[in-house]
Motif scaffolding. Structure first.
Motif, mmCIF file in Angstrom:
data_model
loop_
_atom_site.group_PDB
_atom_site.id
_atom_site.type_symbol
_atom_site.label_atom_id
_atom_site.label_comp_id
_atom_site.label_asym_id
_atom_site.label_seq_id
_atom_site.Cartn_x
_atom_site.Cartn_y
_atom_site.Cartn_z
ATOM 1 N N ALA A 11 0.835 -1.201 0.000
ATOM 2 C CA ALA A 11 0.000 0.000 0.000
ATOM 3 C C ALA A 11 0.872 1.255 0.000
ATOM 4 C CB ALA A 11 -0.929 -0.003 1.210
ATOM 5 N N CYS A 12 1.978 1.213 0.748
ATOM 6 C CA CYS A 12 2.896 2.360 0.759
ATOM 7 C C CYS A 12 3.541 2.556 -0.608
ATOM 8 C CB CYS A 12 3.990 2.142 1.808
ATOM 9 S SG CYS A 12 3.427 2.289 3.516
ATOM 10 N N LEU A 13 3.971 1.477 -1.228
ATOM 11 C CA LEU A 13 4.635 1.586 -2.525
ATOM 12 C C LEU A 13 3.680 2.076 -3.600
ATOM 13 C CD1 LEU A 13 6.809 -1.678 -2.479
ATOM 14 C CD2 LEU A 13 7.503 0.671 -1.939
ATOM 15 N N LYS A 14 2.409 1.700 -3.491
ATOM 16 C CA LYS A 14 1.427 2.138 -4.490
ATOM 17 C C LYS A 14 1.186 3.641 -4.449
ATOM 18 C CE LYS A 14 -1.927 -0.745 -3.563
ATOM 19 N NZ LYS A 14 -3.257 -1.421 -3.664
ATOM 20 N N ARG A 15 1.602 4.300 -3.360
ATOM 21 C CA ARG A 15 1.430 5.743 -3.285
ATOM 22 C C ARG A 15 2.345 6.475 -4.259
ATOM 23 N NH1 ARG A 15 -3.034 7.074 -2.092
ATOM 24 N NH2 ARG A 15 -2.295 9.193 -1.687
ATOM 25 N N LEU A 16 3.352 5.775 -4.802
ATOM 26 C CA LEU A 16 4.225 6.401 -5.796
ATOM 27 C C LEU A 16 3.467 6.722 -7.075
ATOM 28 C CD1 LEU A 16 7.465 4.281 -5.319
ATOM 29 C CD2 LEU A 16 7.162 6.702 -4.761
ATOM 30 N N VAL A 17 2.519 5.867 -7.413
ATOM 31 C CA VAL A 17 1.673 6.094 -8.584
ATOM 32 C C VAL A 17 0.237 5.918 -8.131
ATOM 33 C CG1 VAL A 17 1.085 5.404 -10.917
ATOM 34 C CG2 VAL A 17 3.443 5.224 -10.132
ATOM 35 N N LYS A 18 -0.477 7.022 -7.965
ATOM 36 C CA LYS A 18 -1.843 6.975 -7.458
ATOM 37 C C LYS A 18 -2.795 6.561 -8.575
ATOM 38 C CE LYS A 18 -3.131 10.442 -4.980
ATOM 39 N NZ LYS A 18 -3.377 11.861 -4.599
ATOM 40 N N THR A 19 -3.537 5.495 -8.322
ATOM 41 C CA THR A 19 -4.541 5.047 -9.276
ATOM 42 C C THR A 19 -5.855 4.835 -8.537
ATOM 43 O OG1 THR A 19 -3.913 2.731 -8.953
ATOM 44 C CG2 THR A 19 -2.833 3.914 -10.748
ATOM 45 N N ASP A 20 -6.922 4.754 -9.286
ATOM 46 C CA ASP A 20 -8.230 4.498 -8.677
ATOM 47 C C ASP A 20 -8.250 3.083 -8.116
ATOM 48 O OD1 ASP A 20 -9.096 6.987 -9.399
ATOM 49 O OD2 ASP A 20 -9.989 6.300 -11.296
ATOM 50 N N HIS A 21 -8.772 2.943 -6.880
ATOM 51 C CA HIS A 21 -8.871 1.636 -6.242
ATOM 52 C C HIS A 21 -10.147 0.927 -6.674
ATOM 53 C CE1 HIS A 21 -5.479 2.625 -3.718
ATOM 54 N NE2 HIS A 21 -6.085 3.714 -3.302
ATOM 55 N N GLU A 22 -10.007 -0.353 -6.904
ATOM 56 C CA GLU A 22 -11.187 -1.145 -7.241
ATOM 57 C C GLU A 22 -12.052 -1.315 -6.002
ATOM 58 O OE1 GLU A 22 -12.307 -5.561 -9.135
ATOM 59 O OE2 GLU A 22 -10.222 -4.963 -8.803
ATOM 60 N N TYR A 23 -13.362 -1.227 -6.200
ATOM 61 C CA TYR A 23 -14.302 -1.339 -5.082
ATOM 62 C C TYR A 23 -14.515 -2.827 -4.781
ATOM 63 C CZ TYR A 23 -18.352 0.009 -2.210
ATOM 64 O OH TYR A 23 -19.236 0.229 -1.177
ATOM 65 N N ILE A 24 -13.836 -3.319 -3.748
ATOM 66 C CA ILE A 24 -13.913 -4.729 -3.377
ATOM 67 C C ILE A 24 -14.383 -4.826 -1.938
ATOM 68 C CG2 ILE A 24 -12.629 -6.881 -3.102
ATOM 69 C CD1 ILE A 24 -10.635 -5.876 -5.153
ATOM 70 N N VAL A 25 -15.349 -5.706 -1.690
ATOM 71 C CA VAL A 25 -15.815 -5.922 -0.325
ATOM 72 C C VAL A 25 -15.292 -7.260 0.166
ATOM 73 C CG1 VAL A 25 -17.882 -4.547 -0.636
ATOM 74 C CG2 VAL A 25 -17.976 -6.975 -1.119
ATOM 75 N N ALA A 26 -15.116 -7.347 1.485
ATOM 76 C CA ALA A 26 -14.649 -8.593 2.074
ATOM 77 C C ALA A 26 -15.748 -9.645 2.000
ATOM 78 C CB ALA A 26 -14.235 -8.354 3.526
ATOM 79 N N LYS A 27 -15.370 -10.840 1.593
ATOM 80 C CA LYS A 27 -16.361 -11.897 1.429
ATOM 81 C C LYS A 27 -16.765 -12.450 2.789
ATOM 82 C CE LYS A 27 -17.340 -16.113 -1.160
ATOM 83 N NZ LYS A 27 -16.835 -17.100 -2.133
ATOM 84 N N LYS A 28 -18.075 -12.677 2.934
ATOM 85 C CA LYS A 28 -18.592 -13.257 4.169
ATOM 86 C C LYS A 28 -19.628 -14.315 3.824
ATOM 87 C CE LYS A 28 -18.007 -8.915 6.674
ATOM 88 N NZ LYS A 28 -17.701 -8.071 5.511
ATOM 89 N N VAL A 29 -19.452 -15.481 4.429
ATOM 90 C CA VAL A 29 -20.454 -16.536 4.317
ATOM 91 C C VAL A 29 -21.331 -16.434 5.545
ATOM 92 C CG1 VAL A 29 -20.845 -19.019 4.225
ATOM 93 C CG2 VAL A 29 -18.897 -18.025 3.016
#
Length: 576
Positions: free
Chosen positions: A552-570
């Motif tokens: 997550a820190c390294l991705k701050r070098l190139v800012k891109t839109d984050h995919e909207y992902i939700v945590a899976k729950k059964v």
């Protein structure tokens, strides 16, 4: 195609720290061994100090939680006749309730009487915002049903079901829930967040902001007074006890300015904890322990996590929730926004009542581990708040939203008081935010590998592996650095002990919360046999903390839109 934006100077802090930690492991002993030894001494000493400090804070939080739970139970025993039965024996005609009251000592009676004024009907309209995207309908129904079971739900609770327009079938899901709970609350509102609004990054923050704005406007049209609306942002899997709402009322009643409070409870994972791998359980245990230790902050600088409450007045004053890509950590980011936009006037009030959450759960062991990793990557994208905090603290600009509220003379009924220690509070907030995001991105590498790697480089088992000549090895040629090296090794041995103390306190707390608040049978609670779960700590620490936080820190070098992902729950309603 995602738009690429080059980072600013403040945004370089997080990736620089992560890259430095990675480079120091192999290059520190070779290129700068003396400086590296001194750095390790200070880093490990600081880390040990913070961890010991967290143990004491966690203990205080646990103590307050137990006290609140037991005070609530005493109140319920005295004031809920249905919970008691009249003795049938001829020698014991006295009702159990009266017998219980007669056994209370004077101090306990005073405590129960003092609690009555805060446990009576609320003067506020508690408005619960439930953002969701592709969550099981059964899970949402169970979460909302727990709120519907509260005694004041029909008179002072409002549900804002915050749907996402991009979710297929959201209309049917919303209609089903509205029909199910149509007579359970004062109001049941549904908002639908439109997809792809300009300038927005899809996620919980954007959904909450849309729901809060539109839901509050609807309540105002229905005649609800603005100053009576208390917004509680929650997750779709949050089980909120009635005691939480009562303690929110208590905190607001005792506050000098209830409209400048963010009310933050601890989080707890007990709904499906035995249905997930031990590594997932342990990760969420340590996560909740960190949140709990953070709450015991004497300056009101505690950060909320997952579930929290604030007044509509405060939300409106700061412009509601931010919706851009840098506000992905919606709970912490909203706290920071309120703090900075009010020049430090907004503070936290800890609510020592646990919110029971659901562990990420998927079918199959590896699928469950991967689902937890995906959730961790989403959580640590909140590292964007490092740059936001630094900019807000040292940007040199005052909050424009407050300029009209500050009279030139600095006096008057509507004057906003700015603490002369605001600069100190900003510094403390910066340290806490850096600790929350930089420690995970560095400690995993340095704690686990710094000493072994340096031992291998400075004292290789075979001569052909030597990278440092004995004549230039400071540990061999200097008594000072030799002593320093031994101290560093001793401190690394001590580093896990504060964590062991935290986990010991947690195990005791977990049993009390499960049995005395959630009313679980002993067979449904953790036992001391569950301590074997902690054998998975190295796996969970690296897979669910160090790796995702570093990325997550390294991705701050190139800012891109984050995919909207939700945590899976059964979710199975029958097991809850």
């Amino acid at each position: 195609m995602s738009k690429v934006v080059l980072p600013s100077l403040c945004e370089l802090v997080a990736p620089s720290v992560a890259i430095t930690a990675l480079l120091l492991l192999p290059l520190g002993p070779i290129l700068i061994p003396r400086f590296y030894l001194i750095f390790l001494l200070f880093y490990f000493t600081f880390f040990l100090y913070t961890q010991i400090n967290h143990v004491f804070k966690f203990y205080l939080t646990a103590k307050h939680m137990i006290y609140n739970i037991r005070r609530w139970n005493r109140h319920e025993k005295v004031n809920t006749p249905d919970a008691f039965s009249t003795s049938s024996g001829t020698n014991s005609p006295q009702p159990t309730r009266e017998r219980y009251v007669s056994t209370l000592n004077e101090e306990n009676l005073d405590d129960v009487e003092a609690s009555l004024k805060f446990y009576e009907d609320s003067r506020y309209v508690h408005t619960f915002i439930v953002p969701n995207y592709c969550e099981p309908e059964a899970l949402l129904r169970d979460t909302i049903k727990r709120l519907a079971n509260h005694r004041n739900a029909r008179t002072s609770y409002v549900i804002i079901l915050a749907m996402e327009g991009s979710e297929i079938g959201h209309e049917e899901k919303g209609a089903n829930l509205l029909n199910y709970f149509k007579n359970s609350f004062l109001h049941f509102l549904i908002t639908v967040h439109p997809p792809d609004l300009p300038g927005e990054s899809r996620g919980k923050g954007a959904n909450v902001s849309y729901a809060a704005r539109n839901g509050c406007n609807e309540l105002l049209l229905r005649g609800v007074e603005r100053r009576h609306i208390i917004l509680t942002v929650t997750d779709s899997d949050s089980a909120i006890p009635e005691l939480y709402v009562k303690e929110v009322d208590r905190a607001l009643a005792l506050a000098d300015d209830p409209y400048m409070l963010l009310l933050a409870p601890p989080i707890f994972f007990s709904r499906n904890s035995f249905e997930v791998p031990a590594a997932v359980r342990v990760t969420d245990i340590t996560w909740s322990a960190m949140v709990m230790s953070n709450l015991s902050n004497s300056r009101g600088l505690a950060f909320p996590c997952s579930t929290y409450s604030l007044s509509m007045v405060l939300a409106e004053r700061v412009g509601y929730w931010d919706t851009d890509a840098d506000s992905v950590g919606e709970d912490l980011h909203m706290w920071l926004k309120c703090f900075f936009k009010t020049d430090g006037a907004a503070r936290s009030a800890p609510i020592y009542v646990p919110i029971n959450l659901t562990n990420v759960q998927a079918d199959g062991y590896m699928s469950n581990m991967y689902a937890r990793y995906v959730q961790a990557t989403r959580h640590y994208n909140g590292v964007a708040d490092v740059a936001y905090t630094l900019k807000s603290s040292f940007g040199g600009t005052r909050s424009s939203s407050l300029m009209s509220l500050l009279p030139t003379a600095g006096t008057g009924k509507n004057a906003m008081y700015i603490s002369p220690y605001y600069w100190l509070d900003k510094l403390i907030v910066c340290v806490h935010v850096l600790e929350a995001h930089m420690i995970p991105a560095t400690s995993g590498w340095l704690m686990f590998a710094a000493v072994p790697v340096m031992q291998l480089i400075m004292f290789p088992p075979f001569s052909f592996l030597a990278l440092v000549e004995p004549a230039t090895n400071p540990i061999l040629i200097s008594d000072f650095y030799s002593t320093l090296w031994n101290i560093v090794k001793i401190i690394t041995v001590l580093l896990p002990f504060p964590l062991f103390a935290t986990l010991g306190i947690y195990e005791y707390l977990h049993r009390i919360v499960d049995r005395e608040l959630f009313r679980k049978a002993p067979t449904e609670c953790r036992t001391w046999r569950n301590v074997v779960d902690y054998a998975s700590l190295p796996i969970s620490a690296w897979m669910f903390m160090t790796l995702p936080s570093t990325l997550a820190c390294l991705k701050r070098l190139v800012k891109t839109d984050h995919e909207y992902i939700v945590a899976k729950k059964v979710f199975n309603e029958e097991q809850m």
